[in-house]
Design a protein around this motif. Structure first.
Motif, mmCIF file in Angstrom:
data_model
loop_
_atom_site.group_PDB
_atom_site.id
_atom_site.type_symbol
_atom_site.label_atom_id
_atom_site.label_comp_id
_atom_site.label_asym_id
_atom_site.label_seq_id
_atom_site.Cartn_x
_atom_site.Cartn_y
_atom_site.Cartn_z
ATOM 1 N N VAL A 32 0.825 -1.210 0.000
ATOM 2 C CA VAL A 32 0.000 0.000 0.000
ATOM 3 C C VAL A 32 0.858 1.259 0.000
ATOM 4 O O VAL A 32 0.638 2.186 -0.779
ATOM 5 C CB VAL A 32 -0.939 0.017 1.226
ATOM 6 C CG1 VAL A 32 -1.668 1.357 1.326
ATOM 7 C CG2 VAL A 32 -1.939 -1.120 1.140
ATOM 8 N N GLN A 33 1.857 1.288 0.857
ATOM 9 C CA GLN A 33 2.597 2.525 1.081
ATOM 10 C C GLN A 33 3.682 2.791 0.036
ATOM 11 O O GLN A 33 4.044 3.939 -0.205
ATOM 12 C CB GLN A 33 3.270 2.482 2.461
ATOM 13 C CG GLN A 33 2.292 2.373 3.625
ATOM 14 C CD GLN A 33 1.574 3.668 3.891
ATOM 15 O OE1 GLN A 33 0.565 3.951 3.269
ATOM 16 N NE2 GLN A 33 2.087 4.457 4.805
ATOM 17 N N ALA A 34 4.260 1.709 -0.547
ATOM 18 C CA ALA A 34 5.382 1.858 -1.492
ATOM 19 C C ALA A 34 6.485 2.722 -0.883
ATOM 20 O O ALA A 34 6.990 3.649 -1.495
ATOM 21 C CB ALA A 34 4.896 2.451 -2.814
ATOM 22 N N SER A 35 6.853 2.408 0.344
ATOM 23 C CA SER A 35 7.849 3.183 1.067
ATOM 24 C C SER A 35 9.240 2.982 0.481
ATOM 25 O O SER A 35 9.563 1.913 -0.035
ATOM 26 C CB SER A 35 7.854 2.758 2.540
ATOM 27 O OG SER A 35 8.954 3.313 3.227
ATOM 28 N N ALA A 36 10.063 4.002 0.603
ATOM 29 C CA ALA A 36 11.469 3.882 0.213
ATOM 30 C C ALA A 36 12.256 3.061 1.226
ATOM 31 O O ALA A 36 13.400 2.697 0.982
ATOM 32 C CB ALA A 36 12.094 5.267 0.080
ATOM 33 N N LEU A 99 20.257 11.217 4.255
ATOM 34 C CA LEU A 99 19.360 10.571 3.311
ATOM 35 C C LEU A 99 19.664 9.085 3.264
ATOM 36 O O LEU A 99 20.786 8.643 3.494
ATOM 37 C CB LEU A 99 19.534 11.180 1.919
ATOM 38 C CG LEU A 99 19.225 12.676 1.793
ATOM 39 C CD1 LEU A 99 19.573 13.167 0.392
ATOM 40 C CD2 LEU A 99 17.766 12.962 2.099
ATOM 41 N N ALA A 100 18.645 8.294 2.936
ATOM 42 C CA ALA A 100 18.825 6.852 2.832
ATOM 43 C C ALA A 100 19.693 6.523 1.625
ATOM 44 O O ALA A 100 19.671 7.233 0.617
ATOM 45 C CB ALA A 100 17.470 6.167 2.706
ATOM 46 N N PRO A 101 20.461 5.435 1.709
ATOM 47 C CA PRO A 101 21.239 5.014 0.544
ATOM 48 C C PRO A 101 20.317 4.701 -0.623
ATOM 49 O O PRO A 101 19.185 4.251 -0.436
ATOM 50 C CB PRO A 101 21.948 3.744 1.039
ATOM 51 C CG PRO A 101 21.924 3.833 2.527
ATOM 52 C CD PRO A 101 20.648 4.549 2.871
ATOM 53 N N GLY A 102 20.780 4.946 -1.840
ATOM 54 C CA GLY A 102 19.960 4.646 -3.005
ATOM 55 C C GLY A 102 20.374 5.478 -4.191
ATOM 56 O O GLY A 102 21.334 6.260 -4.125
ATOM 57 N N PRO A 103 19.656 5.351 -5.302
ATOM 58 C CA PRO A 103 19.976 6.121 -6.505
ATOM 59 C C PRO A 103 19.905 7.619 -6.242
ATOM 60 O O PRO A 103 19.141 8.088 -5.396
ATOM 61 C CB PRO A 103 18.887 5.677 -7.496
ATOM 62 C CG PRO A 103 18.391 4.376 -6.981
ATOM 63 C CD PRO A 103 18.504 4.457 -5.490
ATOM 64 N N PHE A 104 20.689 8.373 -6.998
ATOM 65 C CA PHE A 104 20.743 9.821 -6.823
ATOM 66 C C PHE A 104 19.362 10.444 -6.951
ATOM 67 O O PHE A 104 18.954 11.290 -6.146
ATOM 68 C CB PHE A 104 21.695 10.429 -7.853
ATOM 69 C CG PHE A 104 22.002 11.876 -7.607
ATOM 70 C CD1 PHE A 104 23.083 12.249 -6.846
ATOM 71 C CD2 PHE A 104 21.195 12.869 -8.150
ATOM 72 C CE1 PHE A 104 23.362 13.590 -6.616
ATOM 73 C CE2 PHE A 104 21.464 14.206 -7.927
ATOM 74 C CZ PHE A 104 22.550 14.573 -7.157
ATOM 75 N N GLY A 105 18.613 10.021 -7.988
ATOM 76 C CA GLY A 105 17.292 10.594 -8.206
ATOM 77 C C GLY A 105 16.364 10.376 -7.033
ATOM 78 O O GLY A 105 15.573 11.258 -6.676
ATOM 79 N N GLN A 106 16.437 9.193 -6.424
ATOM 80 C CA GLN A 106 15.588 8.927 -5.265
ATOM 81 C C GLN A 106 15.969 9.819 -4.094
ATOM 82 O O GLN A 106 15.106 10.274 -3.329
ATOM 83 C CB GLN A 106 15.704 7.457 -4.857
ATOM 84 C CG GLN A 106 14.765 7.053 -3.721
ATOM 85 C CD GLN A 106 13.315 7.310 -4.053
ATOM 86 O OE1 GLN A 106 12.852 6.941 -5.134
ATOM 87 N NE2 GLN A 106 12.589 7.948 -3.151
ATOM 88 N N ALA A 165 21.186 15.646 -1.966
ATOM 89 C CA ALA A 165 21.364 14.346 -2.604
ATOM 90 C C ALA A 165 22.826 14.079 -2.941
ATOM 91 O O ALA A 165 23.275 12.930 -2.926
ATOM 92 C CB ALA A 165 20.515 14.266 -3.873
ATOM 93 N N SER A 166 23.576 15.141 -3.244
ATOM 94 C CA SER A 166 24.985 14.996 -3.623
ATOM 95 C C SER A 166 25.924 15.060 -2.427
ATOM 96 O O SER A 166 27.149 15.047 -2.610
ATOM 97 C CB SER A 166 25.367 16.082 -4.630
ATOM 98 O OG SER A 166 25.346 17.369 -4.024
ATOM 99 N N GLY A 167 25.374 15.150 -1.233
ATOM 100 C CA GLY A 167 26.219 15.264 -0.053
ATOM 101 C C GLY A 167 27.004 16.555 -0.016
ATOM 102 O O GLY A 167 28.086 16.632 0.573
ATOM 103 N N GLY A 168 26.445 17.605 -0.650
ATOM 104 C CA GLY A 168 27.095 18.908 -0.649
ATOM 105 C C GLY A 168 28.039 19.140 -1.820
ATOM 106 O O GLY A 168 28.646 20.203 -1.922
ATOM 107 N N ALA A 169 28.129 18.148 -2.728
ATOM 108 C CA ALA A 169 29.066 18.274 -3.843
ATOM 109 C C ALA A 169 28.550 19.180 -4.954
ATOM 110 O O ALA A 169 29.337 19.769 -5.692
ATOM 111 C CB ALA A 169 29.382 16.900 -4.416
#
Length: 266
Positions: A32-36, A99-106, A165-169
């Motif tokens: 239901v939630q499709a949580s990350a 942020l949680a680990p994962g693709p940059f876009g996410q 998302a870029s960790g400040g980069a």
């Protein structure tokens, strides 16, 4: 954010899931939630089963003491299982934690989603979050009192999300971009993406002839509709809206952190 509304909507959606009755509780919730973070349900499962067994059928007749028992039982079980309590301090790494680990876009989506419901403020937003708006010289922003609001405008939200998302980069300019001022659209760290290859977390810029006036974050497809996460305009809030709200505009898709392709305005 209303608990009753949230519960009703959850169960209405659950009833549309085929075979939900035989699913593990955590899988049903995630369907239901499709949580990350699908793993985040498990620490609460034992507490949920225990509270259901103890209090099922009680409805509005619960006493203050019984409500206190629910809270205490849930907290104790969650702590024992390593869960995070609702009022616990956030982890180190800023107001909202890392942020949680994962693709940059996410990560871009996750960062921007932290501020859903935040007021639009013309000129608002930096790499750390919302800031006070500025005057637009007597236009819509001034008419809506943006100088007295703490919030984001469209490019303020996207520069924040990409920075996080870029960790400040990657620190983007606070401007969408046109031929006289490159802004975010022409930033060399972004890649041009054909519109039909857009992915969640890509930035979409709106304008004509390469000069843009708005930007949002592609959020993906919901109920067959492309959705855009962003700060729309004065008087509005950070929200997720159908991309079709901007139908008729040229759209330029930019991606940060992936391979380049050619720009194709739509």
């Amino acid at each position: 954010m209303n608990p009753v509304t949230a519960n009703v909507k959850f169960y209405q959606a659950l009833l549309q899931v085929s075979g939900w009755e035989s699913m593990p509780v955590t899988l049903a919730a995630q369907t239901v939630q499709a949580s990350a973070h699908p793993e985040a349900y498990a620490p609460w499962e034992d507490a949920a089963h225990a509270m259901y067994s103890e209090f099922k059928g009680a409805r509005k007749e619960l006493t203050t003491d019984e409500l206190s028992q629910i809270s205490s039982a849930g907290r104790a079980t969650a702590v024992a299982a390593g869960g995070i309590l609702p009022d616990a301090c956030p982890p180190a790494g800023g107001e909202h934690g890392p942020l949680a680990p994962g693709p940059f876009g996410q990560k871009v989506i996750e960062a921007a989603s932290r501020w859903l419901g935040t007021e639009y403020a013309w000129g608002g937003g930096d790499v750390n979050g919302p800031t006070r708006g500025i005057s637009d010289g007597g236009g819509a922003a001034d008419a809506h009192g943006d100088t007295g609001k703490i919030g984001f405008d469209c490019s303020g939200l996207t520069l924040y999300a990409v920075y996080q998302a870029s960790g400040g980069a990657i620190s983007l300019p606070h401007f969408t971009g046109d031929h006289s001022n490159p802004g975010q659209l022409y930033d060399a760290r972004g890649q041009d993406i054909p519109f039909d290859q857009k992915q969640p977390g890509d930035l979409i810029y709106f304008g004509s002839g390469g000069s843009t006036h708005h930007v949002g974050i592609y959020h993906g497809v919901t109920d067959g509709q492309d959705m855009l996460l962003g700060a729309p305009q004065s008087g509005d809030v950070v929200s997720i809206q159908p991309l079709s709200n901007w139908a008729g505009e040229e759209m330029y898709v930019r991606r940060f952190g992936d391979q380049p392709t050619e720009r194709q305005p739509q």
